[in-house]
Design an enzyme around this catalytic site. Structure first.
Site: not given
Length: 344
Positions: A11-12, A106, A139, A192, A255-256, A280, A282
């Site tokens: 996605s990113w 991240k 973001s 975070k 936010s996954r 994923v 993270e």
């Protein structure tokens, strides 16, 4: 004009490619997933990772990493943090040494407990490390790809490299600041996600805004405490990659990590929740790494410890809440009180 290659088509990575293509740059992408390559090239979509977004014609996606990297002047790393080292090892023989390396992942490498810039330094050496920049901040890919105004930080040890990245990404809807505190930017961006899982668990348990605000505020204290112990500037955690990223990750359904936490709070096992989210998460692996980092540094991280207890040791979520709420009495700013108000 820079020639950009994005390594990774999640996605990113896809959102970054779309952002840069809209700036009239030719963008190449590489993905290990052949169906994603075929879909992006033929249908101009990536429905698995970024549904509803049209991929500009100036984006080309490749099966071959060598072909994707040919003549690139900028390489954007957008792969899961636990795959970062292996991917770096694979692409290093294909580089000239002059490329700007921008990392958007991240996380903390679970096996070594190293930040991703440290992993890159180990594999690439000093010369390429000077060209390494971490891009971090609030973001969501879903919003960046739809041109919703977004602001991030570009951090690295070399100012010129950071400014080069800033120039590359800046647009009317995407603002970039530079920051010399690479340690703080990476710690804030990674940890975070741990706190976002915790706020998700809180939501899954049916708690409210008070609980979420408490977790975010005390979570930021933990992130700052560990970051400073590792050499970060405490002010970084009041910025985009600190409180900014924490807010967006802990409160948004994009936010996954938060979505994963919600499922755990509702009673799913870790394996079931990971399967539900599909992409994923993270923060799951980062929780284990952050827990060990805190122990090694002798830093108090009670929220992270309870997250570890739930995710890795099968701890009960309700009991973890009680343990946090009934900890020994503390000053809110323990370190500040001890140093600035010794007579209080």
């Amino acid at each position: 004009m820079e020639r950009v290659t994005v390594i990774g088509a999640g996605s990113w990575g896809t959102a970054i490619a779309v952002l840069l293509a809209r700036k009239d740059l030719q963008v190449k992408m590489w993905s290990v997933e052949n169906p994603v390559v075929e879909e992006m090239n033929s249908k101009r979509t990536n429905e698995s990772y970024l549904p509803g977004v049209i991929i500009p014609d100036s984006v080309s996606v490749y099966h071959s990493v060598a072909e994707a990297l040919r003549e690139a002047t900028v390489i954007i790393m957008s792969v899961p943090s636990q795959a970062f080292r292996e991917v770096v090892q694979n692409i290093l023989p294909l580089l000239t040494g002059e490329e700007l390396i921008v990392n958007t992942a991240k996380g903390i490498e679970e096996a070594s407990l190293k930040r991703l810039s440290e992993v890159f330094y180990e594999e690439a050496g000093r010369d390429l490390y000077d060209k390494y920049v971490a891009l971090s901040g609030p973001s969501h890919a879903e919003e960046v790809s739809r041109e919703i105004p977004t602001t991030v930080s570009a951090a690295g040890t070399n100012r010129k490299s950071c400014e080069r990245a800033q120039e590359l990404f800046m647009s009317p809807r995407f603002r970039v600041y530079t920051n010399p505190d690479l340690v703080g930017i990476e710690i804030g961006g990674a940890l975070k996600n741990v706190i976002a899982i915790c706020t998700g668990i809180s939501d899954g348990l049916g708690f409210g805004d008070n609980t979420k605000a408490a977790l975010m505020t005390r979570g930021l204290a933990e992130i700052s405490r560990l970051g400073v112990a590792m050499g970060a500037n405490p002010l970084t955690f009041a910025g985009l990659a600190g409180v900014g990223d924490l807010i967006v990750t802990c409160t948004s359904m994009h936010s996954r990590n938060r979505r994963f936490g919600i499922e755990v709070g509702k009673g799913q096992t870790v394996a079931e929740a990971l399967k539900t989210v599909r992409m994923v998460v993270e923060g799951y692996r980062t929780t284990g790494a952050a827990y060990r980092l805190g122990k090694n540094a002798g830093v108090s991280m009670p929220i992270t410890e309870q997250a570890y207890n739930i995710l890795y040791e099968g701890g009960n979520t309700a009991e973890s809440v009680s343990k946090l709420m009934m900890r020994g009495k503390k000053h809110e700013m323990e370190e500040v009180v001890e140093t600035a108000y010794p007579e209080w």
